[in-house]
Design a protein around this motif. Structure first.
Motif, PDB file in Angstrom:
ATOM      1  N   GLY A  44       0.828  -1.194   0.000  1.00  0.00           N
ATOM      2  CA  GLY A  44       0.000   0.000   0.000  1.00  0.00           C
ATOM      3  C   GLY A  44       0.862   1.243   0.000  1.00  0.00           C
ATOM      4  O   GLY A  44       2.094   1.170   0.033  1.00  0.00           O
ATOM      5  N   GLU A  45       0.229   2.398  -0.004  1.00  0.00           N
ATOM      6  CA  GLU A  45       0.951   3.667  -0.002  1.00  0.00           C
ATOM      7  C   GLU A  45       1.812   3.830   1.240  1.00  0.00           C
ATOM      8  O   GLU A  45       2.835   4.534   1.202  1.00  0.00           O
ATOM      9  N   ASP A  46       1.435   3.199   2.345  1.00  0.00           N
ATOM     10  CA  ASP A  46       2.208   3.286   3.585  1.00  0.00           C
ATOM     11  C   ASP A  46       3.396   2.320   3.602  1.00  0.00           C
ATOM     12  O   ASP A  46       4.157   2.270   4.563  1.00  0.00           O
ATOM     13  N   GLY A  47       3.573   1.524   2.531  1.00  0.00           N
ATOM     14  CA  GLY A  47       4.675   0.581   2.437  1.00  0.00           C
ATOM     15  C   GLY A  47       4.387  -0.775   3.044  1.00  0.00           C
ATOM     16  O   GLY A  47       5.165  -1.710   2.887  1.00  0.00           O
ATOM     17  N   ARG A  48       3.260  -0.896   3.711  1.00  0.00           N
ATOM     18  CA  ARG A  48       2.898  -2.178   4.319  1.00  0.00           C
ATOM     19  C   ARG A  48       2.247  -3.087   3.284  1.00  0.00           C
ATOM     20  O   ARG A  48       1.616  -2.613   2.335  1.00  0.00           O
ATOM     21  N   PRO A  49       2.375  -4.399   3.473  1.00  0.00           N
ATOM     22  CA  PRO A  49       1.789  -5.333   2.508  1.00  0.00           C
ATOM     23  C   PRO A  49       0.268  -5.183   2.405  1.00  0.00           C
ATOM     24  O   PRO A  49      -0.418  -5.030   3.420  1.00  0.00           O
ATOM     25  N   SER A  50      -0.224  -5.206   1.170  1.00  0.00           N
ATOM     26  CA  SER A  50      -1.677  -5.222   0.956  1.00  0.00           C
ATOM     27  C   SER A  50      -2.117  -6.550   0.354  1.00  0.00           C
ATOM     28  O   SER A  50      -3.285  -6.916   0.416  1.00  0.00           O
ATOM     29  N   ARG A  51      -1.147  -7.279  -0.207  1.00  0.00           N
ATOM     30  CA  ARG A  51      -1.432  -8.597  -0.786  1.00  0.00           C
ATOM     31  C   ARG A  51      -0.175  -9.453  -0.636  1.00  0.00           C
ATOM     32  O   ARG A  51       0.939  -8.979  -0.868  1.00  0.00           O
ATOM     33  N   VAL A  65      -1.578 -19.930   0.197  1.00  0.00           N
ATOM     34  CA  VAL A  65      -2.806 -19.165  -0.006  1.00  0.00           C
ATOM     35  C   VAL A  65      -2.464 -17.704  -0.277  1.00  0.00           C
ATOM     36  O   VAL A  65      -1.375 -17.234   0.063  1.00  0.00           O
ATOM     37  N   GLY A  66      -3.405 -16.987  -0.881  1.00  0.00           N
ATOM     38  CA  GLY A  66      -3.259 -15.558  -1.113  1.00  0.00           C
ATOM     39  C   GLY A  66      -4.092 -14.784  -0.104  1.00  0.00           C
ATOM     40  O   GLY A  66      -5.261 -15.117   0.119  1.00  0.00           O
ATOM     41  N   LEU A  67      -3.490 -13.768   0.511  1.00  0.00           N
ATOM     42  CA  LEU A  67      -4.166 -12.974   1.530  1.00  0.00           C
ATOM     43  C   LEU A  67      -4.156 -11.490   1.168  1.00  0.00           C
ATOM     44  O   LEU A  67      -3.172 -10.992   0.620  1.00  0.00           O
ATOM     45  N   ALA A  68      -5.237 -10.792   1.493  1.00  0.00           N
ATOM     46  CA  ALA A  68      -5.323  -9.332   1.341  1.00  0.00           C
ATOM     47  C   ALA A  68      -5.343  -8.728   2.737  1.00  0.00           C
ATOM     48  O   ALA A  68      -6.037  -9.235   3.630  1.00  0.00           O
ATOM     49  N   TYR A  69      -4.602  -7.645   2.930  1.00  0.00           N
ATOM     50  CA  TYR A  69      -4.439  -7.013   4.237  1.00  0.00           C
ATOM     51  C   TYR A  69      -5.053  -5.621   4.270  1.00  0.00           C
ATOM     52  O   TYR A  69      -4.951  -4.862   3.307  1.00  0.00           O
ATOM     53  N   THR A  70      -5.633  -5.288   5.436  1.00  0.00           N
ATOM     54  CA  THR A  70      -6.146  -3.945   5.711  1.00  0.00           C
ATOM     55  C   THR A  70      -5.502  -3.471   7.009  1.00  0.00           C
ATOM     56  O   THR A  70      -5.637  -4.133   8.047  1.00  0.00           O
ATOM     57  N   TRP A  71      -4.797  -2.344   6.945  1.00  0.00           N
ATOM     58  CA  TRP A  71      -4.062  -1.819   8.097  1.00  0.00           C
ATOM     59  C   TRP A  71      -4.788  -0.605   8.657  1.00  0.00           C
ATOM     60  O   TRP A  71      -5.220   0.265   7.907  1.00  0.00           O
ATOM     61  N   GLU A  72      -4.880  -0.536   9.975  1.00  0.00           N
ATOM     62  CA  GLU A  72      -5.450   0.614  10.668  1.00  0.00           C
ATOM     63  C   GLU A  72      -4.367   1.191  11.572  1.00  0.00           C
ATOM     64  O   GLU A  72      -4.367   1.000  12.782  1.00  0.00           O
ATOM     65  N   GLY A  73      -3.412   1.875  10.938  1.00  0.00           N
ATOM     66  CA  GLY A  73      -2.284   2.436  11.671  1.00  0.00           C
ATOM     67  C   GLY A  73      -1.560   1.352  12.440  1.00  0.00           C
ATOM     68  O   GLY A  73      -1.298   0.274  11.917  1.00  0.00           O
ATOM     69  N   ASP A  74      -1.232   1.662  13.699  1.00  0.00           N
ATOM     70  CA  ASP A  74      -0.583   0.672  14.565  1.00  0.00           C
ATOM     71  C   ASP A  74      -1.589   0.012  15.508  1.00  0.00           C
ATOM     72  O   ASP A  74      -1.197  -0.677  16.443  1.00  0.00           O
ATOM     73  N   TRP A  79      -6.718  -9.563   7.848  1.00  0.00           N
ATOM     74  CA  TRP A  79      -6.463 -10.202   6.557  1.00  0.00           C
ATOM     75  C   TRP A  79      -7.599 -11.143   6.216  1.00  0.00           C
ATOM     76  O   TRP A  79      -8.313 -11.618   7.080  1.00  0.00           O
ATOM     77  N   LYS A  80      -7.750 -11.356   4.904  1.00  0.00           N
ATOM     78  CA  LYS A  80      -8.761 -12.290   4.431  1.00  0.00           C
ATOM     79  C   LYS A  80      -8.203 -13.047   3.237  1.00  0.00           C
ATOM     80  O   LYS A  80      -7.345 -12.550   2.501  1.00  0.00           O
ATOM     81  N   THR A  89      -9.756 -23.254   2.437  1.00  0.00           N
ATOM     82  CA  THR A  89     -10.811 -22.637   1.624  1.00  0.00           C
ATOM     83  C   THR A  89     -11.286 -21.296   2.170  1.00  0.00           C
ATOM     84  O   THR A  89     -11.942 -20.539   1.470  1.00  0.00           O
ATOM     85  N   SER A  90     -10.965 -20.995   3.421  1.00  0.00           N
ATOM     86  CA  SER A  90     -11.330 -19.723   4.038  1.00  0.00           C
ATOM     87  C   SER A  90     -10.326 -19.429   5.140  1.00  0.00           C
ATOM     88  O   SER A  90      -9.936 -20.335   5.886  1.00  0.00           O
ATOM     89  N   LEU A  91      -9.891 -18.184   5.223  1.00  0.00           N
ATOM     90  CA  LEU A  91      -8.950 -17.782   6.268  1.00  0.00           C
ATOM     91  C   LEU A  91      -9.111 -16.284   6.496  1.00  0.00           C
ATOM     92  O   LEU A  91      -8.883 -15.488   5.588  1.00  0.00           O
TER      93      LEU A  91
END
Length: 144
Positions: A44-51, A65-74, A79-80, A89-91
């Motif tokens: 992401g723009e903050d440099g943290r992993p988004s995928r 597996v492939g994971l997508a990340y959502t960061w809320e600061g610290d 992840w999903k 099949t789900s994580l």
């Protein structure tokens, strides 16, 4: 996250220090048991992993597996699953950090489903083992 398992641990460090370790996905194999590798695919723009792609060992099987990340600061990361593996099949999961008096409570929540049919109690026991191992590894790594 419906039907999830959670646990927490107190780490003698601030949120920013702990979240920096959590965000360094590629270093997980050095402190998180069962993690064989992480490949960050997008940031992401903050440099943290988004995928990212996660390869792990879980008892008799290994999966990626492939994971997508959502960061809320610290304060929190969630992840999903966006790409199922051959077994998983789900994580869905998250780390939530709450800093107080020079220490931080780290809460890890997770739900996972696999192609193999498992009794609910067996599934939760496995989730609890994964979570507790991850929290203990995180604490050891940050406090060392």
């Amino acid at each position: 996250m419906a039907d999830r398992t959670s646990s927490s641990i107190t780490v003698k460090a601030g949120k920013a220090e702990i979240m920096a370790v959590i965000a360094d996905l590629e270093a997980y194999p050095t402190w998180a048991s069962g993690i064989r590798g992480f490949t960050v695919q997008k940031r992401g723009e903050d440099g943290r992993p988004s995928r990212a792609a996660l390869t792990f060992e879980g008892g008799p099987f290994t999966d990626t597996v492939g994971l997508a990340y959502t960061w809320e600061g610290d304060d929190r990361v969630a992840w999903k699953l966006v790409e199922a593996g051959s077994v998983v099949t789900s994580l869905n999961g998250s780390y939530t950090l709450d800093e107080r008096d020079g220490a931080t409570e780290v809460i890890y929540e997770m739900s996972v489903d696999v192609r193999v049919r498992l009794l609910g109690i067996v599934k939760r026991r496995a989730e609890k083992h994964i979570i507790d191992s991850a929290l203990k590894g995180l604490k050891r790594h940050v406090e060392s």
